[in-house]
Design an enzyme around this catalytic site. Structure first.
Site, mmCIF file in Angstrom:
data_model
loop_
_atom_site.group_PDB
_atom_site.id
_atom_site.type_symbol
_atom_site.label_atom_id
_atom_site.label_comp_id
_atom_site.label_asym_id
_atom_site.label_seq_id
_atom_site.Cartn_x
_atom_site.Cartn_y
_atom_site.Cartn_z
ATOM 1 N N GLY A 1 -4.608 -7.444 -5.960
ATOM 2 C CA GLY A 1 -4.203 -6.546 -4.874
ATOM 3 C C GLY A 1 -5.419 -6.016 -4.129
ATOM 4 N N GLY A 2 -6.511 -6.783 -4.192
ATOM 5 C CA GLY A 2 -7.781 -6.346 -3.610
ATOM 6 C C GLY A 2 -7.803 -6.342 -2.095
ATOM 7 N N GLY B 1 -5.280 -4.938 -0.293
ATOM 8 C CA GLY B 1 -4.374 -3.886 0.173
ATOM 9 C C GLY B 1 -5.064 -2.548 0.386
ATOM 10 N N TYR C 1 11.569 -0.492 -8.760
ATOM 11 C CA TYR C 1 10.107 -0.313 -8.808
ATOM 12 C C TYR C 1 9.733 0.524 -10.031
ATOM 13 C CZ TYR C 1 5.571 1.491 -6.975
ATOM 14 O OH TYR C 1 4.257 1.842 -6.783
ATOM 15 N N CYS D 1 -0.631 9.794 -7.156
ATOM 16 C CA CYS D 1 0.415 10.344 -6.284
ATOM 17 C C CYS D 1 0.454 9.485 -5.014
ATOM 18 C CB CYS D 1 0.117 11.809 -5.968
ATOM 19 S SG CYS D 1 -1.501 12.073 -5.215
ATOM 20 N N HIS E 1 5.224 3.463 3.732
ATOM 21 C CA HIS E 1 5.365 4.826 3.220
ATOM 22 C C HIS E 1 5.333 5.797 4.407
ATOM 23 C CE1 HIS E 1 4.007 2.912 -0.592
ATOM 24 N NE2 HIS E 1 4.831 3.799 -1.110
ATOM 25 N N ARG F 1 5.288 16.583 -1.152
ATOM 26 C CA ARG F 1 4.518 15.440 -1.673
ATOM 27 C C ARG F 1 3.057 15.837 -1.879
ATOM 28 N NH1 ARG F 1 8.971 13.906 -2.150
ATOM 29 N NH2 ARG F 1 9.966 12.002 -1.415
ATOM 30 N N ASP G 1 16.207 11.852 2.535
ATOM 31 C CA ASP G 1 15.044 12.641 2.121
ATOM 32 C C ASP G 1 14.356 12.035 0.902
ATOM 33 O OD1 ASP G 1 14.715 14.694 3.901
ATOM 34 O OD2 ASP G 1 15.893 16.156 2.744
#
Ligand code: NAP
Ligand code: GDP
Length: 323
Positions: free
Chosen positions: A9-10, A12, A137, A165, A180, A217, A279
């Protein structure tokens, strides 16, 4: 002895941030390799094996995953479950077969039980069902922790995990419907300001925030997370997961985030909240007490500054950004 660190995943969001820190640091005795899906399809065992054979890693940071925001998760729970189980099983199996000395995999604070007490800590990952919106997930990610414990118990492998987070920064995925909240809003706000109704005065434009704006968040800047990841790889010797999050006091509402983005873009129009849209989880407040105990002096980047830098990166890199 020198290390060969393979970062899956290098290519991303998180991988690029780790690469930037390493390029600045230029650590002696460490060779870092950042790989993406063009190097190997990690859902495929043979392809994963060929990659391990080619690079012979001594250490692995395992980031590769099917990743997405609330709305992408809600529509694709089966794919999130199956792809991530396949990727994680292949990477951990090959890490074992190639005698990798340490693997640091990536969980997320959104995989914790939906009904829980707050703040969440590392001991609570398996204590109840996750939120309905992202159960695919979540269960796939939870299995990483289970698999790490099993490899350690049966073979003594040092496979551990971190629990970030919400992350944001340059090289995020800004694709509508997939992204996101921060890259999603950056993409839509940029369209509102520069592309939609170019003749209309900005003051008369309206930007719609999905949901009520009330959910809370914790957001970590990818550069901060990158430094913490590198520290975990070098210093943290425990199979137990560790939460990598900003402080509880740094938690913000989605409405606050929207205001910060308005400042970042210098947007002159109005915000509205579209409460017909989901939400998701109301909050997932996580404690970083374990991290703070081990690394008391770590300084997180100021949130508004990090937002400003990310907005500027998006404007400067609009053509090449994932969108
Ligand atoms: P990202 O930007 O979407 O990057 C995902 C990476 O995974 C890319 O490098 C992608 O490669 C690779 N990948 C996906 N499927 C693959 C496959 N089948 N084979 C090989 N590589 C594959 O994601 P990110 O935000 O950096 O996430 C990194 C890690 O952090 C993930 O494990 C994620 O669950 C975790 N995390 C993210 C957040 C967040 O808010 N973003 C929060 C908590 C935890 P290509 O681009 O080359 O296709
Ligand atoms: P989560 O943190 O795992 O729930 O996922 P997200 O990063 O997708 O954040 C979802 C929260 O942001 C929800 O409360 C959404 O209603 C809100 N939100 C507001 N605008 C957007 C947007 O443009 N995209 C996304 N993904 N979420 C948004």
């Amino acid at each position: 002895m020198s290390k060969t660190v393979l970062v899956t995943g290098g290519t991303g969001l998180v991988g690029k941030a780790i690469e930037a820190v390493i390029n600045e640091e230029k650590p002696p005795n460490e060779r870092w390799l950042f790989v993406g899906s063009k190097d190997a399809d990690l859902t495929d065992l043979q392809s994963t094996r060929a990659m391990f054979e080619r690079y012979q890693p001594t250490h692995v940071i395992h980031l590769a995953a099917m990743v997405g925001g609330l709305f992408h998760n809600m529509n694709n729970n089966l794919d999130f479950l199956r792809k991530n189980i396949q990727i994680n099983d292949n990477v951990l199996l090959l890490s074992h077969e190639y005698k990798v000395q340490k693997v640091v995999s990536c969980l997320s604070t959104c995989i914790f039980p939906d009904k829980t007490s707050y703040p969440i800590d590392e001991t609570m990952i398996h204590n109840g069902p996750p939120h309905d919106s992202n159960f695919g997930y979540s269960y796939a990610k939870r299995l990483i922790d289970i698999t790490n414990r099993a490899y350690n118990q049966q073979h003594g492998d040092m496979f551990t995990s971190v629990v970030p987070c919400n992350v944001f920064g340059p090289f995020d995925n800004f694709t509508p419907g997939v992204s996101h909240v921060i890259p999603g809003m950056i993409h839509r706000l940029h369209e509102t300001i520069y592309l939609t109704d170019p003749e209309k005065p900005q003051k008369e434009k309206i930007f719609s925030v999905y949901g009520t704006g009330k959910p809370l968040r914790q957001f970590i800047y990818s550069k901060d997370l990158a430094k913490l990841f590198i520290w975990v790889l070098r210093e943290y010797e425990n199979v137990e997961p560790i939460i990598l999050s900003v402080d509880e006091a740094a938690e913000v509402t989605i409405a606050h985030l929207a205001e910060s983005l308005v400042q970042g873009f210098q947007f002159k129009g109005k915000l509205e909240f579209d409460s017909s849209k989901a939400d998701g989880q109301y909050k997932k407040t996580a404690s970083n007490a374990k991290l703070r105990k081990l690394l008391p002096d770590f300084q997180f980047t100021d949130f508004d500054l990090a937002i400003k830098e990310t907005v500027q990166w998006y404007i400067d890199n609009y053509e090449k950004a994932r969108k």
